[in-house]
Motif scaffolding. Structure first.
Motif, mmCIF file in Angstrom:
data_model
loop_
_atom_site.group_PDB
_atom_site.id
_atom_site.type_symbol
_atom_site.label_atom_id
_atom_site.label_comp_id
_atom_site.label_asym_id
_atom_site.label_seq_id
_atom_site.Cartn_x
_atom_site.Cartn_y
_atom_site.Cartn_z
ATOM 1 N N HIS A 98 31.522 38.150 23.274
ATOM 2 C CA HIS A 98 32.272 36.902 23.135
ATOM 3 C C HIS A 98 33.755 37.153 22.876
ATOM 4 N N PHE A 99 34.061 38.108 22.017
ATOM 5 C CA PHE A 99 35.465 38.398 21.737
ATOM 6 C C PHE A 99 36.143 39.049 22.945
ATOM 7 N N ALA A 100 35.380 39.843 23.707
ATOM 8 C CA ALA A 100 35.954 40.434 24.921
ATOM 9 C C ALA A 100 36.256 39.359 25.964
ATOM 10 N N VAL A 101 35.372 38.370 26.094
ATOM 11 C CA VAL A 101 35.616 37.275 27.033
ATOM 12 C C VAL A 101 36.908 36.548 26.669
ATOM 13 N N SER B 48 27.264 43.866 22.506
ATOM 14 C CA SER B 48 26.959 43.242 23.787
ATOM 15 C C SER B 48 28.159 43.394 24.712
ATOM 16 N N SER B 49 27.893 43.297 26.012
ATOM 17 C CA SER B 49 28.918 43.556 27.016
ATOM 18 C C SER B 49 28.992 42.398 27.997
ATOM 19 N N ALA B 50 30.205 42.073 28.436
ATOM 20 C CA ALA B 50 30.446 40.995 29.391
ATOM 21 C C ALA B 50 30.823 41.571 30.752
ATOM 22 N N LEU B 51 30.822 40.700 31.760
ATOM 23 C CA LEU B 51 31.325 41.090 33.079
ATOM 24 C C LEU B 51 32.836 40.944 33.132
ATOM 25 N N LYS B 52 33.459 41.797 33.921
ATOM 26 C CA LYS B 52 34.910 41.787 34.081
ATOM 27 C C LYS B 52 35.222 41.912 35.575
ATOM 28 N N VAL B 53 36.139 41.069 36.056
ATOM 29 C CA VAL B 53 36.475 41.094 37.476
ATOM 30 C C VAL B 53 37.988 41.228 37.625
ATOM 31 N N ASP B 54 38.419 42.216 38.386
ATOM 32 C CA ASP B 54 39.831 42.432 38.702
ATOM 33 C C ASP B 54 40.093 41.899 40.108
ATOM 34 N N PHE B 55 40.905 40.850 40.206
ATOM 35 C CA PHE B 55 41.153 40.222 41.497
ATOM 36 C C PHE B 55 42.456 40.694 42.158
ATOM 37 N N SER B 56 42.981 41.824 41.698
ATOM 38 C CA SER B 56 44.223 42.313 42.308
ATOM 39 C C SER B 56 44.006 42.823 43.730
ATOM 40 N N ASN B 57 42.718 43.022 44.089
ATOM 41 C CA ASN B 57 42.387 43.396 45.465
ATOM 42 C C ASN B 57 40.990 42.894 45.806
ATOM 43 N N ASP B 58 40.708 42.727 47.080
ATOM 44 C CA ASP B 58 39.375 42.338 47.577
ATOM 45 C C ASP B 58 38.820 41.090 46.883
ATOM 46 N N ALA B 59 39.671 40.120 46.618
ATOM 47 C CA ALA B 59 39.257 38.934 45.868
ATOM 48 C C ALA B 59 38.124 38.188 46.559
ATOM 49 N N THR B 60 38.211 38.022 47.869
ATOM 50 C CA THR B 60 37.181 37.267 48.589
ATOM 51 C C THR B 60 35.814 37.928 48.459
ATOM 52 N N GLU C 244 44.951 31.908 44.058
ATOM 53 C CA GLU C 244 45.651 33.185 44.203
ATOM 54 C C GLU C 244 46.464 33.579 42.983
ATOM 55 N N ASN C 245 46.631 32.665 42.027
ATOM 56 C CA ASN C 245 47.391 32.984 40.814
ATOM 57 C C ASN C 245 46.546 33.675 39.744
ATOM 58 N N ILE C 246 45.232 33.763 39.968
ATOM 59 C CA ILE C 246 44.338 34.369 38.985
ATOM 60 C C ILE C 246 44.277 35.876 39.197
ATOM 61 N N LEU C 247 44.500 36.613 38.121
ATOM 62 C CA LEU C 247 44.528 38.075 38.174
ATOM 63 C C LEU C 247 43.180 38.692 37.828
ATOM 64 N N SER C 248 42.509 38.129 36.782
ATOM 65 C CA SER C 248 41.237 38.723 36.354
ATOM 66 C C SER C 248 40.379 37.674 35.644
ATOM 67 N N TRP C 249 39.098 37.981 35.546
ATOM 68 C CA TRP C 249 38.131 37.150 34.822
ATOM 69 C C TRP C 249 37.426 37.984 33.766
ATOM 70 N N ARG C 250 37.058 37.311 32.686
ATOM 71 C CA ARG C 250 36.029 37.805 31.776
ATOM 72 C C ARG C 250 34.915 36.767 31.799
ATOM 73 N N VAL C 251 33.679 37.207 32.018
ATOM 74 C CA VAL C 251 32.547 36.299 32.226
ATOM 75 C C VAL C 251 31.503 36.507 31.138
ATOM 76 N N HIS C 252 31.107 35.414 30.492
ATOM 77 C CA HIS C 252 30.077 35.459 29.451
ATOM 78 C C HIS C 252 28.710 35.652 30.108
ATOM 79 N N PHE C 253 28.427 36.894 30.397
ATOM 80 C CA PHE C 253 27.123 37.281 30.955
ATOM 81 C C PHE C 253 26.774 38.602 30.301
ATOM 82 N N HIS C 254 25.763 38.598 29.426
ATOM 83 C CA HIS C 254 25.424 39.787 28.655
ATOM 84 C C HIS C 254 24.758 40.817 29.565
ATOM 85 N N VAL C 255 25.543 41.768 30.025
ATOM 86 C CA VAL C 255 25.039 42.789 30.941
ATOM 87 C C VAL C 255 24.689 44.062 30.159
#
Length: 397
Positions: A238-241, A266-278, A320-331
Motif C-alpha cells: 500500500h505504501f509503495a502504491v 507485500s508487493s505491488a505491480l509497477k509499470v514503466d510507460f517510458s517505452n512500449d506503452a501500448t 501520453e502524459n503518464i510516466l508510470s503506474w503503481r497498481v494495488h495487486f498483491h503479487v
C-alpha cells in the motif's frame, strides 16, 4: 517463527473459509506441510484471519479448546490477526465490500472486540503483545460530501476508542498489550502516512481524550492508552502504491511517538510507460480481474500524481502524459519482473533494511492473497508458493 527482528508468519487470508470449520480444516491440511519446510525444529507463528462468522464459531469453547490443542500439538502459535475483511474474501466479488461493515457500524466494533478476546487467550504465556490489523475507517467514495466524510470519520473514531477501552481492560486482567493496527490503503478514508498522522492528531487524540476522560482517565492516561492500543499496520504494498518511502514514514511516526503494530510484507505491480506503452497496457489488462479492487496511482511526466479507483478506469484514462503506474495487486514477493511489468519488491527490501537497522515492530506478516486470480503462468501450488515466500523473507532477515 521467532527471528532476530520479530515474529514472522504469513496471513491465513490466503486460505478460504468464512466459517471456522472450513478455515480450520484448511489450516490443518496446510500448516504442518509448510512448517516442516520453513521451521521444522522451531515454533511456527500463524497470522490468523477470521471472518465474522468464524470468530463467532471459534468463541465456542469446544472449538477454541480444539484449536488450542492443535496449536500445542503442532508447535504453532498465534501472535497477530487480520480483522480487515469482515465477510467473504474468496470466490465472491469483494471490491469495495472489503470495508463493509465499516468502522461507523456497531457490527465492525463488536467483531473487533470479539477478535481481541480470542487473541488474548491465544497468545502464548511467554508473549505479552499481540495485534489485529483493520480497515482504515471506511471506503472514502461511499461518502459523497465533505460533511458526510467528516461525520463518518468522527463516528468511526469514536467506535475505535470504544475498542481502546476494551483493550485497557484486557491488559489489566490478562497482562497482554493488544493493539489495533490501522492499515492505510488506497481509497480508504486513510490512504497514506500523511492522512494517518492528520487523523491521529486531529480526530483520534481529541476524540479519544474526551471520550476516555468520561471514564475517569486523565489526559495523560488517555493519551498513553491511545498510543499504546492504536498503532499503524505498515503494508508495504500500500505504501509503495502511494510512492512513499519506508524511512520517511518511520521517521514521521518516530517524531510523534507513534508505533507500528506490524509490517505486512507485500508487493505491488509497477509499470514503466517510458517505452512500449501500448503493449504494456495489453499486458496489465490481464490483471484486471473482477474479485478485488486494484487501485492505481499514476505518476505523470511533470511529477504530479493522479489516482484511479480500479484498473478499468486507469486503462481507459491512460494518456501520453503518464510516466508510470503503481497498481494495488498483491503479487508474489519472490518475483521481480512479470514479463514487461515489474514489481515493487525493492520496497520490501528497503523496508526490511530500515527495520534491521532500527527495529520498529515485533510482528512481520506476509500477505499475498491473490494466487487464484494471477495470470496462469504465475500460478503454482499454494503451499509451495507460501513456503517459497517465507524462505525468501527469511533470507532478507
Amino acid at each position: 517463527m521467532q527471528t532476530p527482528y520479530g515474529h514472522l508468519s504469513y496471513c491465513s487470508n490466503i486460505h478460504p473459509g468464512e466459517d471456522w470449520k472450513e478455515h480450520f480444516s484448511v489450516l490443518q491440511s496446510s500448516i504442518p506441510q509448510i512448517k516442516v519446510s520453513v521451521c521444522p525444529d522451531a515454533s511456527m507463528g500463524i497470522g490468523l484471519r477470521l471472518a465474522n462468522q468464524a470468530s463467532i464459531d471459534l468463541s465456542e469453547k469446544s472449538n477454541f479448546d480444539a484449536f488450542k490443542k492443535w496449536l500445542d500439538d503442532n508447535n504453532c502459535y498465534v501472535f497477530t490477526m487480520n480483522g480487515f475483511p469482515y465477510g467473504g474474501f474468496h470466490n465472491v466479488v469483494v471490491k469495495d465490500k472489503v470495508h463493509a461493515p465499516d468502522w461507523t457500524t456497531q457490527e465492525r466494533t463488536d467483531y473487533t472486540i470479539r477478535m481481541f478476546g480470542l487473541l488474548a487467550k491465544l497468545l502464548p504465556e511467554n508473549l505479552s503483545e499481540g495485534g489485529i490489523s483493520t480497515s482504515p475507517l471506511s471506503y472514502r467514495f461511499w461518502w459523497k460530501t465533505t460533511d458526510a466524510l467528516i461525520d463518518a470519520t468522527q463516528k468511526a473514531t469514536q467506535n475505535m476508542v470504544s475498542v481502546v477501552e476494551s483493550l485497557v481492560e484486557l491488559k489489566a486482567t490478562t497482562g497482554k498489550t493488544l493493539h489495533l493496527d490501522i492499515e492505510p490503503e488506497p481509497d480508504g478514508i486513510l490512504e497514506n502516512s500523511t492522512e494517518y498522522l492528520d487523523w491521529y492528531n486531529h480526530y483520534l487524540l481529541p476524540i479519544g481524550i474526551k471520550q476516555l476522560s468520561g471514564k475517569g482517565f486523565s489526559e495523560e492516561e488517555a493519551t498513553n492508552a491511545i498510543k499504546t492500543h492504536i498503532q499503524l499496520c505498515y503494508d508495504v504494498c500500500h505504501f509503495a502504491v502511494g510512492f512513499e518511502h519506508p524511512q520517511s514514514v518511520i521517521d514521521k511516526l518516530d517524531a510523534q511517538g507513534l508505533k507500528v503494530g506490524k509490517i505486512q510484507i507485500s508487493s505491488a505491480l509497477k509499470v514503466d510507460f517510458s517505452n512500449d506503452a501500448t503493449e504494456k497496457l495489453k499486458v496489465i489488462a490481464q490483471y484486471n480481474e473482477p474479485t478485488y479492487l486494484h487501485q492505481v496511482v499514476a505518476q505523470k511526466k511533470d511529477g504530479s500524481f493522479v489516482k484511479f479507483p480500479d484498473l478499468t478506469e486507469a486503462i481507459s484514462g491512460f494518456d501520453e502524459n503518464i510516466l508510470s503506474w503503481r497498481v494495488h495487486f498483491h503479487v508474489p514477493l519472490f518475483i521481480e519482473n512479470y514479463g514487461m511489468l515489474a514489481s515493487t519488491r525493492s520496497d520490501i527490501e528497503d523496508t526490511i533494511n530500515v527495520h534491521k537497522q532500527k527495529p520498529f515492530t515485533n510482528h512481520l506478516e506476509i500477505e499475498t492473497y491473490t494466487w487464484g486470480v494471477l495470470p496462469t503462468e504465475f500460478q503454482a501450488p499454494l503451499n509451495e508458493s507460501i513456503i517459497r515466500e517465507i524462505n525468501w523473507v527469511k533470507g532478507l532477515l
